[in-house]
Design a protein around this motif. Structure first.
Motif, mmCIF file in Angstrom:
data_model
loop_
_atom_site.group_PDB
_atom_site.id
_atom_site.type_symbol
_atom_site.label_atom_id
_atom_site.label_comp_id
_atom_site.label_asym_id
_atom_site.label_seq_id
_atom_site.Cartn_x
_atom_site.Cartn_y
_atom_site.Cartn_z
ATOM 1 N N THR A 37 -24.004 25.908 -25.137
ATOM 2 C CA THR A 37 -22.895 25.784 -24.190
ATOM 3 C C THR A 37 -22.774 27.045 -23.332
ATOM 4 O OG1 THR A 37 -21.704 24.317 -25.683
ATOM 5 C CG2 THR A 37 -20.396 25.427 -23.977
ATOM 6 N N THR A 38 -22.853 28.201 -23.946
ATOM 7 C CA THR A 38 -22.781 29.461 -23.210
ATOM 8 C C THR A 38 -23.958 29.608 -22.264
ATOM 9 O OG1 THR A 38 -21.586 30.504 -25.028
ATOM 10 C CG2 THR A 38 -22.641 31.973 -23.439
ATOM 11 N N TYR A 39 -25.138 29.263 -22.728
ATOM 12 C CA TYR A 39 -26.333 29.336 -21.884
ATOM 13 C C TYR A 39 -26.192 28.436 -20.653
ATOM 14 C CZ TYR A 39 -31.192 28.869 -20.422
ATOM 15 O OH TYR A 39 -32.340 28.840 -19.694
ATOM 16 N N ARG A 40 -25.723 27.231 -20.856
ATOM 17 C CA ARG A 40 -25.525 26.304 -19.733
ATOM 18 C C ARG A 40 -24.515 26.854 -18.734
ATOM 19 N NH1 ARG A 40 -25.237 20.813 -23.259
ATOM 20 N NH2 ARG A 40 -27.480 20.510 -23.493
ATOM 21 N N GLN A 41 -23.444 27.451 -19.230
ATOM 22 C CA GLN A 41 -22.430 28.022 -18.345
ATOM 23 C C GLN A 41 -23.015 29.192 -17.544
ATOM 24 O OE1 GLN A 41 -19.259 26.778 -17.749
ATOM 25 N NE2 GLN A 41 -19.398 28.214 -16.054
ATOM 26 N N LEU A 42 -23.809 30.038 -18.201
ATOM 27 C CA LEU A 42 -24.442 31.157 -17.495
ATOM 28 C C LEU A 42 -25.381 30.654 -16.399
ATOM 29 C CD1 LEU A 42 -25.206 33.587 -20.452
ATOM 30 C CD2 LEU A 42 -23.610 33.971 -18.551
ATOM 31 N N LEU A 43 -26.158 29.618 -16.694
ATOM 32 C CA LEU A 43 -27.037 29.045 -15.680
ATOM 33 C C LEU A 43 -26.221 28.542 -14.489
ATOM 34 C CD1 LEU A 43 -29.657 27.000 -17.736
ATOM 35 C CD2 LEU A 43 -30.041 29.100 -16.445
ATOM 36 N N LYS A 44 -25.125 27.882 -14.778
ATOM 37 C CA LYS A 44 -24.268 27.348 -13.728
ATOM 38 C C LYS A 44 -23.677 28.486 -12.893
ATOM 39 C CE LYS A 44 -20.110 24.551 -13.191
ATOM 40 N NZ LYS A 44 -19.022 23.882 -13.918
ATOM 41 N N ASP A 45 -23.225 29.529 -13.556
ATOM 42 C CA ASP A 45 -22.600 30.654 -12.857
ATOM 43 C C ASP A 45 -23.586 31.409 -11.960
ATOM 44 O OD1 ASP A 45 -20.260 30.024 -14.142
ATOM 45 O OD2 ASP A 45 -20.386 31.653 -15.609
ATOM 46 N N TYR A 46 -24.841 31.499 -12.372
ATOM 47 C CA TYR A 46 -25.820 32.280 -11.642
ATOM 48 C C TYR A 46 -26.677 31.461 -10.682
ATOM 49 C CZ TYR A 46 -24.624 36.334 -14.427
ATOM 50 O OH TYR A 46 -23.940 37.373 -14.992
ATOM 51 N N SER A 47 -26.426 30.171 -10.608
ATOM 52 C CA SER A 47 -27.245 29.358 -9.690
ATOM 53 C C SER A 47 -26.479 28.982 -8.441
ATOM 54 C CB SER A 47 -27.740 28.104 -10.380
ATOM 55 O OG SER A 47 -26.664 27.301 -10.817
#
Length: 47
Positions: A37-47
């Motif tokens: 979940t955290t990884y997915r959120q980081l991807l979303k935030d940085y894309s």
């Protein structure tokens, strides 16, 4: 080269892994769900 937690999750196919201390005493479990979940959120935030 030590395995990362994600590699261990992938290799074992499990969503929960036991955590032990230096003397192999059980401490608790780590769950894959909050990591993903955290990884997915980081991807979303940085894309």
């Amino acid at each position: 080269m030590p395995l990362t937690i994600i590699q261990i999750f992938d290799d074992t196919g499990t969503w929960h892994l036991p955590v032990v201390d230096d003397e192999n005493r059980f401490i608790g479990y780590i769950s894959k769900s909050p990591i993903v979940t955290t990884y997915r959120q980081l991807l979303k935030d940085y894309s």
